[in-house]
Design a protein around this motif. Structure first.
Motif, PDB file in Angstrom:
ATOM      1  N   GLY A  97       1.917   7.114  -6.618  1.00 23.96           N
ATOM      2  CA  GLY A  97       0.973   7.267  -7.559  1.00 23.96           C
ATOM      3  C   GLY A  97       1.467   8.543  -7.107  1.00 23.96           C
ATOM      4  N   LEU A  98       1.958   9.193  -6.096  1.00 23.55           N
ATOM      5  CA  LEU A  98       3.031  10.509  -5.786  1.00 23.55           C
ATOM      6  C   LEU A  98       3.407  11.053  -6.309  1.00 23.55           C
ATOM      7  CD1 LEU A  98       2.470  13.216  -3.964  1.00 23.55           C
ATOM      8  CD2 LEU A  98       4.237  12.505  -2.130  1.00 23.55           C
ATOM      9  N   TRP A  99       4.744  10.204  -6.924  1.00 19.19           N
ATOM     10  CA  TRP A  99       5.399  10.255  -7.705  1.00 19.19           C
ATOM     11  C   TRP A  99       4.702  10.510  -8.346  1.00 19.19           C
ATOM     12  CZ3 TRP A  99       7.456   6.722 -11.128  1.00 19.19           C
ATOM     13  CH2 TRP A  99       8.705   7.409 -12.093  1.00 19.19           C
ATOM     14  N   ILE A 100       3.970  10.001  -9.814  1.00 16.75           N
ATOM     15  CA  ILE A 100       3.660  10.250 -10.805  1.00 16.75           C
ATOM     16  C   ILE A 100       3.415  11.765 -11.097  1.00 16.75           C
ATOM     17  CG2 ILE A 100       1.982   9.882 -12.621  1.00 16.75           C
ATOM     18  CD1 ILE A 100       2.347   6.592 -11.926  1.00 16.75           C
TER      19      ILE A 100
ATOM     20  N   LEU B 229       1.147  -0.526   0.198  1.00 20.24           N
ATOM     21  CA  LEU B 229       0.197  -0.162  -0.466  1.00 20.24           C
ATOM     22  C   LEU B 229       0.946   0.948   0.230  1.00 20.24           C
ATOM     23  CD1 LEU B 229      -2.611   1.330  -0.043  1.00 20.24           C
ATOM     24  CD2 LEU B 229      -2.271   0.982   2.772  1.00 20.24           C
ATOM     25  N   LEU B 230       2.114   1.493   0.823  1.00 19.92           N
ATOM     26  CA  LEU B 230       3.206   2.760   0.809  1.00 19.92           C
ATOM     27  C   LEU B 230       3.959   2.557  -0.918  1.00 19.92           C
ATOM     28  CD1 LEU B 230       3.811   4.336   2.439  1.00 19.92           C
ATOM     29  CD2 LEU B 230       5.778   2.876   3.613  1.00 19.92           C
ATOM     30  N   SER B 231       3.891   1.426  -1.269  1.00 15.26           N
ATOM     31  CA  SER B 231       4.224   1.653  -2.636  1.00 15.26           C
ATOM     32  C   SER B 231       3.498   1.865  -3.549  1.00 15.26           C
ATOM     33  CB  SER B 231       4.580   0.259  -2.730  1.00 15.26           C
ATOM     34  OG  SER B 231       5.614   0.018  -1.845  1.00 15.26           O
ATOM     35  N   VAL B 232       2.408   1.295  -3.372  1.00  9.78           N
ATOM     36  CA  VAL B 232       2.019   2.990  -4.056  1.00  9.78           C
ATOM     37  C   VAL B 232       1.138   3.812  -4.128  1.00  9.78           C
ATOM     38  CG1 VAL B 232      -1.218   2.264  -5.125  1.00  9.78           C
ATOM     39  CG2 VAL B 232       0.445   0.315  -4.213  1.00  9.78           C
ATOM     40  N   VAL B 233       0.850   4.270  -2.585  1.00 10.17           N
ATOM     41  CA  VAL B 233       0.824   5.424  -2.697  1.00 10.17           C
ATOM     42  C   VAL B 233       2.281   5.973  -2.807  1.00 10.17           C
ATOM     43  CG1 VAL B 233       0.338   7.176  -0.979  1.00 10.17           C
ATOM     44  CG2 VAL B 233      -0.735   5.238  -0.595  1.00 10.17           C
ATOM     45  N   VAL B 234       3.194   6.011  -2.890  1.00 10.88           N
ATOM     46  CA  VAL B 234       4.385   6.461  -3.162  1.00 10.88           C
ATOM     47  C   VAL B 234       4.397   6.758  -4.971  1.00 10.88           C
ATOM     48  CG1 VAL B 234       6.872   7.005  -3.090  1.00 10.88           C
ATOM     49  CG2 VAL B 234       6.365   6.323  -1.202  1.00 10.88           C
TER      50      VAL B 234
ATOM     51  N   ALA C 179      10.505   9.813  -3.837  1.00 10.25           N
ATOM     52  CA  ALA C 179       9.665  10.022  -1.807  1.00 10.25           C
ATOM     53  C   ALA C 179       9.287  11.678  -2.575  1.00 10.25           C
ATOM     54  CB  ALA C 179       9.409   9.223  -1.375  1.00 10.25           C
ATOM     55  N   VAL C 180      11.337  11.702  -1.345  1.00 10.33           N
ATOM     56  CA  VAL C 180      12.229  13.264  -1.260  1.00 10.33           C
ATOM     57  C   VAL C 180      11.871  14.198  -2.306  1.00 10.33           C
ATOM     58  CG1 VAL C 180      13.685  14.266  -0.202  1.00 10.33           C
ATOM     59  CG2 VAL C 180      13.725  11.435   0.068  1.00 10.33           C
ATOM     60  N   GLY C 181      11.939  13.976  -3.524  1.00  6.63           N
ATOM     61  CA  GLY C 181      11.758  14.827  -5.126  1.00  6.63           C
ATOM     62  C   GLY C 181      10.380  15.071  -5.351  1.00  6.63           C
ATOM     63  N   SER C 182       9.115  14.034  -4.994  1.00  5.64           N
ATOM     64  CA  SER C 182       8.128  14.846  -4.959  1.00  5.64           C
ATOM     65  C   SER C 182       6.868  15.556  -3.651  1.00  5.64           C
ATOM     66  CB  SER C 182       7.476  13.220  -4.399  1.00  5.64           C
ATOM     67  OG  SER C 182       7.270  12.755  -5.611  1.00  5.64           O
ATOM     68  N   LEU C 183       8.046  14.919  -2.733  1.00  7.60           N
ATOM     69  CA  LEU C 183       7.644  16.004  -1.426  1.00  7.60           C
ATOM     70  C   LEU C 183       8.397  17.296  -1.274  1.00  7.60           C
ATOM     71  CD1 LEU C 183       7.863  13.488   1.362  1.00  7.60           C
ATOM     72  CD2 LEU C 183       6.123  14.348   0.774  1.00  7.60           C
ATOM     73  N   ALA C 184       9.398  17.758  -1.834  1.00  6.26           N
ATOM     74  CA  ALA C 184      10.173  18.568  -2.070  1.00  6.26           C
ATOM     75  C   ALA C 184      10.056  19.779  -3.371  1.00  6.26           C
ATOM     76  CB  ALA C 184      11.535  18.800  -2.542  1.00  6.26           C
ATOM     77  N   TRP C 185       8.805  19.352  -4.144  1.00  6.56           N
ATOM     78  CA  TRP C 185       8.342  19.614  -4.704  1.00  6.56           C
ATOM     79  C   TRP C 185       6.709  20.189  -4.419  1.00  6.56           C
ATOM     80  CZ3 TRP C 185       7.702  22.232  -9.126  1.00  6.56           C
ATOM     81  CH2 TRP C 185       6.605  22.173  -9.755  1.00  6.56           C
ATOM     82  N   LEU C 186       6.420  19.557  -3.530  1.00  3.94           N
ATOM     83  CA  LEU C 186       5.240  19.778  -3.290  1.00  3.94           C
ATOM     84  C   LEU C 186       5.570  21.189  -1.641  1.00  3.94           C
ATOM     85  CD1 LEU C 186       3.116  16.644  -2.537  1.00  3.94           C
ATOM     86  CD2 LEU C 186       2.493  18.699  -4.653  1.00  3.94           C
ATOM     87  N   ILE C 187       6.202  20.894  -1.275  1.00  2.00           N
ATOM     88  CA  ILE C 187       6.225  21.693   0.097  1.00  2.00           C
ATOM     89  C   ILE C 187       7.280  23.221  -0.885  1.00  2.00           C
ATOM     90  CG2 ILE C 187       7.447  22.568   2.071  1.00  2.00           C
ATOM     91  CD1 ILE C 187       7.329  19.413   2.459  1.00  2.00           C
ATOM     92  N   ALA C 188       8.436  23.079  -1.549  1.00  2.00           N
ATOM     93  CA  ALA C 188       9.002  23.737  -1.892  1.00  2.00           C
ATOM     94  C   ALA C 188       9.110  24.495  -3.219  1.00  2.00           C
ATOM     95  CB  ALA C 188      10.949  24.144  -1.580  1.00  2.00           C
ATOM     96  N   GLY C 189       9.091  23.673  -4.642  1.00  5.71           N
ATOM     97  CA  GLY C 189       8.531  24.287  -5.679  1.00  5.71           C
ATOM     98  C   GLY C 189       7.251  24.644  -6.655  1.00  5.71           C
ATOM     99  N   ARG C 190       6.267  23.910  -5.640  1.00  9.89           N
ATOM    100  CA  ARG C 190       4.726  24.045  -6.104  1.00  9.89           C
ATOM    101  C   ARG C 190       4.761  25.193  -6.455  1.00  9.89           C
ATOM    102  NH1 ARG C 190      -0.867  21.429  -5.886  1.00  9.89           N
ATOM    103  NH2 ARG C 190      -1.798  21.542  -7.949  1.00  9.89           N
TER     104      ARG C 190
END
Length: 126
Positions: free
Chosen positions: A11-14, A4-9, A45-56
């Motif tokens: 989906g977030l990555w895509i 489940l965690l892999s599917v969430v990551v 995982a790290v890049g997606s979270l960084a994008w949502l927090i600092a890049g978007r």
């Protein structure tokens, strides 16, 4: 649970990868768009979270919802300027309107004449 965690990551990555690619480069924050694509692509995982927090891009505070990614308000909703073209020559516009009315009246008369012919030539009942 790991599945489940892999599917969430995944989906977030895509989502983040598509979001970075479709975002205008001038709206990206803190890094260039190329760097954000590489960061999200190689560190999912790290890049997606960084994008949502600092890049978007951040939506302006006065817009009704946060899904509006920094785009300008469409002219239809802008009360400061007209949303539709206004003809600068009122005489030309009046002449155009007269020609439209005359053409519409000709079409109405032709339709009525055609209806009268069809009613007059139809089979008669005894």
């Amino acid at each position: 649970m790991d599945g489940l965690l892999s599917v969430v990551v995944l989906g977030l990555w895509i989502f983040c990868l598509i979001d970075v690619i479709t975002t205008d480069e001038s709206l990206c924050r803190n890094l260039s768009k190329t760097m954000w694509v590489l960061l999200v692509l190689f560190l999912p995982a790290v890049g997606s979270l960084a994008w949502l927090i600092a890049g978007r891009p951040q939506a302006p505070a006065d817009l009704p919802y946060k899904g509006n990614r920094g785009t300008a308000v469409p002219a239809v909703y802008d009360r400061e300027r007209p949303a539709h073209h206004v003809d600068p020559d009122p005489d030309a516009e009046a002449e155009y309107q007269r020609a439209l009315r005359a053409r519409a009246e000709e079409q109405r008369q032709a339709y009525r004449a055609r209806q009268q012919r069809e009613l007059g030539e139809g089979p008669r009942e005894s």
